[in-house]
Design an enzyme around this catalytic site. Structure first.
Site, PDB file in Angstrom:
ATOM      1  N   ARG A 134      -7.184  -5.830   2.925  1.00  0.00           N
ATOM      2  CA  ARG A 134      -6.063  -6.415   3.669  1.00  0.00           C
ATOM      3  C   ARG A 134      -4.949  -5.417   3.986  1.00  0.00           C
ATOM      4  O   ARG A 134      -4.502  -5.289   5.128  1.00  0.00           O
ATOM      5  CB  ARG A 134      -5.383  -7.544   2.849  1.00  0.00           C
ATOM      6  N   THR A 135      -4.460  -4.758   2.941  1.00  0.00           N
ATOM      7  CA  THR A 135      -3.257  -3.953   3.127  1.00  0.00           C
ATOM      8  C   THR A 135      -3.543  -2.791   4.072  1.00  0.00           C
ATOM      9  O   THR A 135      -2.790  -2.535   5.016  1.00  0.00           O
ATOM     10  CB  THR A 135      -2.753  -3.454   1.755  1.00  0.00           C
ATOM     11  N   LYS A 163      -9.299  17.961  -5.332  1.00  0.00           N
ATOM     12  CA  LYS A 163      -9.342  19.404  -5.667  1.00  0.00           C
ATOM     13  C   LYS A 163      -8.088  19.823  -6.427  1.00  0.00           C
ATOM     14  O   LYS A 163      -7.838  21.007  -6.606  1.00  0.00           O
ATOM     15  CB  LYS A 163      -9.456  20.225  -4.373  1.00  0.00           C
ATOM     16  N   ARG A 184      -1.062   3.876  -0.957  1.00  0.00           N
ATOM     17  CA  ARG A 184      -1.454   3.100  -2.142  1.00  0.00           C
ATOM     18  C   ARG A 184      -2.013   4.089  -3.149  1.00  0.00           C
ATOM     19  O   ARG A 184      -2.836   4.954  -2.796  1.00  0.00           O
ATOM     20  CB  ARG A 184      -2.490   2.030  -1.807  1.00  0.00           C
ATOM     21  N   HIS A 212       4.339  -4.152  -4.869  1.00  0.00           N
ATOM     22  CA  HIS A 212       3.615  -4.281  -3.601  1.00  0.00           C
ATOM     23  C   HIS A 212       4.587  -5.000  -2.666  1.00  0.00           C
ATOM     24  O   HIS A 212       4.435  -6.185  -2.370  1.00  0.00           O
ATOM     25  CB  HIS A 212       2.344  -5.102  -3.830  1.00  0.00           C
TER      26      HIS A 212
HETATM   27  N1   CP Z   1      -3.464  -8.270  -1.277  1.00  0.00           N
HETATM   28  C1   CP Z   1      -3.942  -7.013  -1.257  1.00  0.00           C
HETATM   29  O1   CP Z   1      -3.242  -6.054  -1.602  1.00  0.00           O
HETATM   30  O2   CP Z   1      -5.243  -6.904  -0.837  1.00  0.00           O
HETATM   31  P1   CP Z   1      -6.046  -5.545  -0.702  1.00  0.00           P
HETATM   32  O3   CP Z   1      -6.214  -4.985  -2.111  1.00  0.00           O
HETATM   33  O4   CP Z   1      -7.353  -5.906  -0.073  1.00  0.00           O
HETATM   34  O5   CP Z   1      -5.228  -4.609   0.121  1.00  0.00           O
END
Ligand code: CP
Length: 424
Positions: A134-135, A163, A184, A212
């Site tokens: 999603r993100t 590396k 991320r 998040h």
């Molecule tokens: N909700 C969320 O962060 O989903 P993903 O891990 O698929 O990005």
């Protein structure tokens, strides 16, 4: 011309009123208001009288999307000229609501009715060192829908970090290639470290068990839209958060963001060892909210306006902690029928664990209209578009640059979702 439903809904949103208080403000019965808000195709639909339309026209106007000077909203939630979004702690209530108004303005683009090119020529660096569907994809799609393009790297294996390259060097290198960066990373604080080494906008797409922030923004956006339909307000809401509250960064950001509102009751339902970190519980209580930590679903879901379920983060715990997770945390049709009310909004940041025997949100709920999980994922697009538009200083240009989308787009995104997204 804006239709009656949209006029009424927009007025309710900008005044931040529930249906009951909006009906009071207009001096009409709730029943009359409900009938005006029904789709024109409904047998119960009524035209609102001209006198009410005049009253609506006289209500205070919403500030335009780009309230104030271009860049003003960005300055309100970013620090010392660095246009980063790292934590929900950057927001106050007024600022987050201004950002969500920008997201509302993105809806016609997000729902494929309109096209804009305000970010034409800009490039996003989407750096994901942990798995994501999603993100990663919705950040990319949001940037593309603003007219930009995206360069991705996924996992350590396909990045030179494998590396031994540092976060600082990676950040500096990326700064020469792109115009904004989403990161991320599995370590808490790592995205802030990334941001320290660049002047480009950096957005936290999830840092370990930390935060998040854009998930919390889209969750709040979803709650506000669902509540608008139900005639409820975020102030005073009862929110049950269920599952692995210790490792779940989405609930860490969400409890902080919702704490900007007034008089909420948080019921935190977690098995022993997976409870919400004490600092977050104390912060919510210090902000004037009622925080109840309970161990069973039956205690947690009673009278909940929102049920926010989370997955057990197996990747962040050892085998013995996992075994301690009790089977009665499964949220399925039976649990909803016995413990929730007909208008509880059921949410989950996803992914949910669909494996046999998983104690997560069950797929037997998929036909239940209370299940808002895919409306949540859809809402990731307008919200992330708003974040990019504001951080890159183009939010005031979007309304001037709209064209009709020339391609055929679906009337509905998923079964039964059209009325919720106001596509019908
Ligand atoms: N909700 C969320 O962060 O989903 P993903 O891990 O698929 O990005």
């Amino acid at each position: 011309m804006e239709d009656q439903q949209a006029t009424l809904r927009n007025a309710m949103t900008r005044l931040d009123l529930t249906r009951d208080s909006f009906a009071d403000r207009l001096g009409v019965s709730r029943r009359a208001l409900d009938s005006w808000l029904l789709p024109a195709t409904s047998g119960e639909h009524r035209r609102m009288p001209g006198v009410v339309a005049k009253l609506l026209a006289g209500l205070p106007e919403a500030p335009p999307v780009a309230a104030g000077a271009p860049g003003e909203l960005r300055a309100r939630f970013t620090k010392r000229g660095k246009p980063h979004l790292l934590s929900v702690a950057q927001f106050d209530r007024e600022t987050v609501e201004a950002l969500l108004r920008v997201a509302e303005a993105m809806e016609p683009i997000a729902r494929r009715r309109k096209v804009t090119r305000v970010l034409e020529g800009a490039v996003l660096g989407n750096l994901f060192f942990e798995p994501s569907t999603r993100t990663r994809v919705s950040f990319g799609a949001a940037f593309c829908r603003l007219g930009g393009s995206v360069c991705d790297t996924t996992g350590f294996t396909f990045s030179s970090m494998v590396k031994g390259e540092s976060i600082a060097d990676t950040s500096r290198v990326m700064s020469g290639y792109v115009d904004a960066i989403v990161v991320r990373h599995p370590e808490q604080g790592s995205v802030a470290e990334f941001a320290r080494h660049t002047h480009l906008p950096v957005i936290n797409g999830g840092d370990g068990t930390g935060e998040h922030p854009t998930q919390a923004l889209l969750d709040l956006y979803t709650i506000r839209r669902e509540f608008e339909r139900l005639g409820k307000s975020v102030d005073g809401a009862r929110v049950a958060m269920v599952g692995d509250l210790r490792h779940g960064r989405t609930v860490h950001s969400l409890i902080r963001l919702l704490s900007l509102y007034r008089g909420l009751t948080f019921r935190l339902v977690a098995p022993p060892s997976l409870e919400m970190p004490p600092a977050l519980v104390e912060a919510a209580a210090a902000a004037g909210h009622k925080v109840e930590q309970v161990a069973t679903l039956a205690d947690g879901l009673r009278n909940a306006d929102v049920l926010y379920a989370t997955r057990i983060q197996k990747e962040r715990m050892s085998g013995e902690a996992l075994e301690a997770y009790p089977a009665d945390f499964r949220i399925d049709r039976r649990a909803l029928a016995t413990l929730c009310s007909p208008d509880t909004v059921v949410m989950h940041p996803l992914p949910r664990d669909g494996s046999a025997g998983a104690n997560d949100l069950s797929t037997d709920l998929d036909d239940d209209p209370r299940l808002a999980i895919f409306r949540q994922t859809d809402n990731g697009i307008p919200v992330r578009m708003a974040v990019f538009a504001v951080l890159l200083g183009v939010e005031h240009l979007v309304g001037r640059d709209l064209r009709d989308a020339p391609w055929i787009s679906p009337a509905r995104l998923g079964p039964g979702d059209a009325p919720f997204h106001r596509l019908a």
